[in-house]
Each structure stands twice: as structure tokens, then as C-alpha cells.
Design a protein around this motif. Sequence first.
Motif: not given
Length: 217
Positions: A119-125
Motif C-alpha cells: 500500500x505504501x509503495x503504491x501510494x509513493x508511486x
Amino acid sequence: MRKTIIIFVFALLLGLMSACPSAFALEATTAPAEAAAAKSNGNGNGHKLTAQQEQDTLDFLQRTGSDQYKKLVDLRQVNPQTYQSTIRAWYVWMDSIRRFPPTIQQAFIRQQEANTRLYRLVASLRIAAGDDRKKELTVDIRKTVGDMFDAQAQVREHRINELEDQLRQLRAANEKAKTSRDQIIEENVKAVIKSATQPADAPLAMPKFLPASQPAE
């Protein structure tokens, strides 16, 4: 012939697991983060954990090597209210996987942490600027998805082993029952006839042909 039947049964089980994964899903897949969110929306039971339950949860996370342990300890100092709802969600989730061996508990932990990380990686992407940063995040996402796959594969393998054990137990119980057919039938007939002496609204003693500890017929 028997070997062919066994292969067919497991092929059928695996086919059902692929077609209807929710039917074979393990209860422990509910994420603590989602449970905490439900609580914040008014869907939780709101009960505060006892000191022992709270410590058990922290000990469990520390013992299984979860990075959530330190985060919760820090959160307790920074935001006690959020800490309480989060630790409660972790306790409920932890309690649902207690029956599994330590290695499978750790697999559940890895799966949950990978979920959160994804979830955090997708938000950063979504807000990433520049191709280099996007490529870096894509690499991290690929690794995280791989971690999720490996953890779930370990849990699935454990579940398959459980199903195999249940099938062996059921087959053994069935073979044993067949050797005592007349006795089992007679015992059930007596129980049914005895029901006729009970009030009309009393439950009927339905025949039972396998021990109660065996899978339902």
C-alpha cells in the motif's frame, strides 16, 4: 484404483481452491490494519485489552520477528489512543492464527507486512516524480509481491497438508465403520426408537455413522 481415486480427489480440491479461493481461505487473512480502520469507523467492539493480552500481543510480534513490534512500542508513547485500537486489532488477528505452528504464524506475519508495504509503495508511486524513482519503486513492488506470493504459498502448502490428513482420517474412520456396520446400525435404530418416547417437540436422534471428531458427512 485407490491411487487413482486419491489423485482425482486432490485434483478436485485444488481445482475448487483455484476457482473459489474464498471457500478455502484461512480466517487469519483479515489484516490488523483493516481491523483498526473498521474500529475507527465505529465498527469495532471498543473493548480495551487487559494488560496481559496487550503484553501477549507485543511478545508475539517480537518473537516472530515482526517489524510491527517496535512501531507499536513507539506508537504507545506518541499516540496512546491510536495505539490502543491498533494493538487490539493485532491481538484479534494474532488470536486467529494461534492454532498454526510457528513457521506458519511467521508466514502470516510476512504476508501482512508485505500487504502494508505494498500500500505504501503504491501510494509513493502515485506521486513519484522522475523515471528513476518510478523504476526504483517498481523494483520494490515486484519484490514485495514476490514476498506475498511466497508467504501465501507456504500457508497454502500447510493447508493442503491439513486436508490430506483430514482425508486420511476420514478414510480410516469410514473403513472402521464398515467393519462394524451391523453394530452401528443397531445402535442408531435404538436411539431413533428411543426418540419416540420423548415429547413430540423433542429433537429426533438422527443416525450418526462416524465419530463426532471426524469431518461431517
